[in-house]
Design a protein around this motif. Structure first.
Motif: not given
Length: 341
Positions: A49, A119, A140, A142, A145, A147, A150-151, A153, A156, A158
């Motif tokens: 990621r 997040g 994102a 944050t 994970d 949040s 996060a969902k 974006a 994401h 971490s």
């Protein structure tokens, strides 16, 4: 009954200064070690990621817009600044202001980096739907994970930490350090893939010392034309002294018929000539000059002139062109005025 605050005050009053210093240093070391361990943990869990986020920024056709609320906003501002100074057009957008008109700064080709440790920052979440409708991509960062941010974006990253370095466990400390380090990693990986050079960096910092060191050339600071002190090989010492006095550089070049420097005479050489009882009126410049003078090309960086002077313990340099002809001269004072030193 004695309160806990009174006990603390009493203990503080009776504590020795050396004991307080030791306690302070111990806490400081604990904070730094904890934050360092959280960055180590971040490095261990980086995955595909992160690479995808780097690729997204690298391929961005617009600007990178960084946003975040509170402490995350302060970190976001630094990340935006680092990106901008390393070759990626970027700026910080306050999420609360974004909902009141600043979203007009965003285009479909932009990449938005949104920071929120939880997040769940309301101000940040409020601008996610309009950003998506505009066609901007969202990265994102944050600490959660699962949040909402996060969902929502595209990618994401971490920035989760096991605990804050704050003794109370409240003030954002480890989490902000990890987020900042993650932003630095993004910026520098993009820099590397862009083949961004020190010269490119200097162009973004022309007012700083680095910019001056990497952008100012000898030709920008040297004395030229009538300001260059020089005499011919046939000149007498008296003529050379008059030339030095007129030009005020503390030296004069000695040139041949092709205007190539074959020698140099400085204030130091004059003092040595007096010590040796040289007759100023009858001596020839060839008898007292230094042969094979130090020179520098006009297209070289001015910082190279500083290095030559420091290495050879001299205060002036003659400047030549591609053909080896004298075209300028400078001394350390010129470099100080240009703030190269």
């Amino acid at each position: 009954m004695v309160s806990s605050s009174q006990i603390k005050k009493s203990n503080a009053a009776s504590a020795s200064p050396l004991g307080e210093q030791a306690q302070t240093l111990a806490l400081a070391k604990e904070v730094l070690q904890l934050e360092s361990s959280e960055i180590d943990a971040l490095a261990q869990r980086l995955d595909h990621r992160f690479s995808e986020a780097v690729s997204l920024i690298l391929q961005c056709k617009g600007r990178v817009v960084v946003t975040g609320m509170g402490k995350s906003g302060h970190i976001g501002g630094k990340i935006a600044s680092t990106l901008a100074s390393t070759g990626t057009p970027a700026f910080f957008m306050h999420p609360a202001e974004a909902s009141h008109g600043d979203l007009g700064m965003i285009t479909a080709g932009d990449v938005v980096i949104a920071l929120s440790n939880s997040g769940e920052s309301d101000e940040v979440l409020a601008i996610v739907p309009p950003l998506t409708r505009l066609g901007a991509s969202i990265i994102a960062i944050t600490g959660n994970d699962a949040s909402s941010l996060a969902k929502a974006a595209n990618i994401h990253l971490s920035a989760h930490v096991s605990r804050e370095a704050c003794p109370l466990g409240l003030a954002p400390t480890s989490s902000t350090t990890v987020a900042l380090a993650l932003g630095d990693a993004l910026a520098l990986c993009v820099l590397d893939l862009r083949d961004f050079t020190a010269e490119d960096f200097a162009r973004s910092h022309p007012g700083g010392s680095l910019g001056r060191r990497l952008l100012v050339h000898v030709s920008d600071v040297m004395r030229t034309d009538a300001g260059v002190p020089h005499v011919s090989e046939q000149a007498g010492l008296a003529e050379a002294l008059l030339e030095m006095s007129r030009k005020g550089l503390g030296l004069t070049a000695v040139v041949n018929a092709k205007h190539e420097p074959v020698g140099i005479f400085t204030d130091g050489d004059l003092r040595r000539a007096f010590e040796q009882n040289v007759n100023v009126m009858t001596a020839k410049i060839l008898d007292v000059m230094h042969v094979n003078p130090s020179t520098i090309h006009q297209d070289q960086l001015a910082i190279a002139a500083v290095e030559i002077m420091e290495q050879r313990k001299i205060n002036g340099l003659l400047v030549v062109d591609d053909a080896g002809r004298l075209v300028g001269a400078l001394n350390m004072h010129d470099l100080l005025l240009a703030k190269v030193v």
